[in-house]
Design an enzyme around this catalytic site. Structure first.
Site, PDB file in Angstrom:
ATOM      1  N   GLY A 147      47.434  72.926  46.368  1.00  0.00           N
ATOM      2  CA  GLY A 147      48.751  72.060  46.259  1.00  0.00           C
ATOM      3  C   GLY A 147      48.829  70.880  45.604  1.00  0.00           C
ATOM      4  N   ASP A 148      47.752  70.469  44.949  1.00  0.00           N
ATOM      5  CA  ASP A 148      47.635  69.257  43.962  1.00  0.00           C
ATOM      6  C   ASP A 148      46.666  69.340  42.866  1.00  0.00           C
ATOM      7  OD1 ASP A 148      48.435  66.953  42.686  1.00  0.00           O
ATOM      8  OD2 ASP A 148      47.724  65.423  44.440  1.00  0.00           O
ATOM      9  N   MET A 149      46.675  70.717  42.359  1.00  0.00           N
ATOM     10  CA  MET A 149      45.417  71.245  41.618  1.00  0.00           C
ATOM     11  C   MET A 149      45.711  70.708  39.953  1.00  0.00           C
ATOM     12  SD  MET A 149      42.330  72.380  41.576  1.00  0.00           S
ATOM     13  CE  MET A 149      42.426  73.010  43.213  1.00  0.00           C
TER      14      MET A 149
END
Length: 284
Positions: free
Chosen positions: A189-191
Site C-alpha cells: 500500500g505504500d511501496m
C-alpha cells in the site's frame, strides 16, 4: 527522547541504553535507533498522541503472518510507543534487488480475500485510510480512495476549487477506465524507495505499510511514480503474474491520483501539476 521515555524503554527490554540515533521518517512519530550495551539494537517509534502507533504494529504483524515480505518483527506496541526489529541497510536499489522485489510483491499479490478493503481502517503516512469492505473494486476505489482523499485534500487547503471540481467529475466516470479484477489481493500500500531496505544487493526489509486488499495494479501504479523502479522489477514480477498493457497505458494514471492526492495533502502545491496533467490526459 527524554529521560522518562528512555527509562520506559529500558524497563520494557530489561537492558540499559548505550546510544540513540535519529532515523529518517518520523512523519507521525519520532523514529530512533536504540542501541544497548550488549550490542543489540531495535527501532523505537515514539508518538505524540496524534496517531495510534498500534495501527502500524497491526499492519506489520499482519504482513508477517500472511506474506513472505521481510517486514520487521514487532516487540512491543502501545498507542504512543512501538518497538520493533532494527534492519540495517540502505534505500538504494540495484538490478538484483529490483528483481527480488518484483518476485516478493508478485507472491504477496497472490494472497487473496473475499472483499476489497480490510477488517479495520489503517493509515497512509499520517493520514487516515478507510477500508470499509466492498465486493466491487471500482466502487471501493471511487469512494474510499479517490473521493475520500479528494475531500481530505480539499480540507487541507491545498486543493483549489477548480481542480477539486475536475477531480470530482473524473471520479464519477472512472468505470470507463478501470476493470473489476478477478479477486482482491493483499498489497503493501505504500511501496516506494524509502520503504525498502537493501543490504548487499538483497532486500533486507520492507517497512511502513498501508495495507489492504485491492487490485494488484494499485500497488504497481505507485511504483511507476517518483522515478519508478525500472524494467528489472516488472520483468521479474511478470515471471509470476501477468500485467496487461492497459495498465501502463491507462489504469496506472487513474490509480496514481490517490498517492498524488496524499502527497498534495501532506506536502503541498508541488503536486498540483501532476494532478492537472493526469486529468488532461483524460480530457478533464
Amino acid at each position: 527522547m527524554n529521560r522518562r521515555q528512555q527509562s520506559r524503554i529500558e524497563s520494557i527490554v530489561k537492558q540499559r541504553i548505550a546510544r540513540v540515533t535519529a532515523l529518517a521518517g518520523g512523519m507521525i512519530s519520532e523514529v530512533l535507533k536504540i542501541e544497548f550495551r550488549n550490542d543489540d539494537a531495535l527501532v523505537a517509534k515514539i508518538g505524540d498522541g496524534a496517531h495510534d502507533l498500534r495501527i502500524e504494529g497491526y499492519m506489520l504483524r499482519y504482513l508477517r503472518e500472511k506474506s513472505n515480505l521481510p517486514v520487521p518483527e514487532v516487540y512491543y506496541e502501545k498507542a504512543d510507543l512501538l518497538l520493533m526489529e532494527f534492519i540495517d541497510g540502505l534505500t538504494e536499489w540495484d538490478s538484483a534487488s529490483l528483481a527480488q522485489l518484483g518476485h516478493l510483491l508478485a507472491n504477496c499479490h497472490q494472497i487473496g480475500a473475499g472483499s476489497y478493503g480490510l477488517e479495520r481502517d489503517t493509515l497512509i503516512g499520517p493520514l487516515h485510510q478507510p477500508n470499509e469492505q466492498s465486493e466491487s473494486w471500482i466502487e471501493f476505489f471511487r469512494e474510499h480512495r479517490l473521493q475520500y482523499m479528494i475531500g481530505v485534500a480539499r480540507e487541507s487547503g491545498h486543493l483549489p476549487s477548480r481542480l477539486h471540481g475536475r477531480l470530482a467529475e473524473f471520479a464519477d466516470k472512472i468505470e470507463r477506465y478501470l476493470i473489476e479484477p478477478q479477486n482482491p489481493v493483499l498489497i503493501h500500500g505504500d511501496m516506494w524507495r524509502t520503504n525498502v531496505i537493501v543490504r548487499d544487493g538483497s532486500i533486507a526489509g520492507i517497512i511502513d505499510p498501508a495495507l489492504y486488499y485491492a487490485h494488484n495494479e494499485m500497488e504497481l501504479a505507485y511504483m511507476t511514480l517518483f522515478n519508478g523502479v525500472g524494467r528489472e522489477f516488472f520483468a521479474a514480477y511478470r515471471e509470476i503474474q501477468p500485467i496487461e498493457n492497459a495498465f501502463f497505458d491507462t489504469r496506472r494514471h487513474v490509480y496514481n491520483l490517490y498517492p498524488l492526492l496524499v502527497h498534495l495533502t501532506i506536502f503541498g502545491a508541488k503536486y498540483l501539476q501532476p494532478l492537472d496533467a493526469t486529468l488532461r490526459r483524460f480530457s478533464i
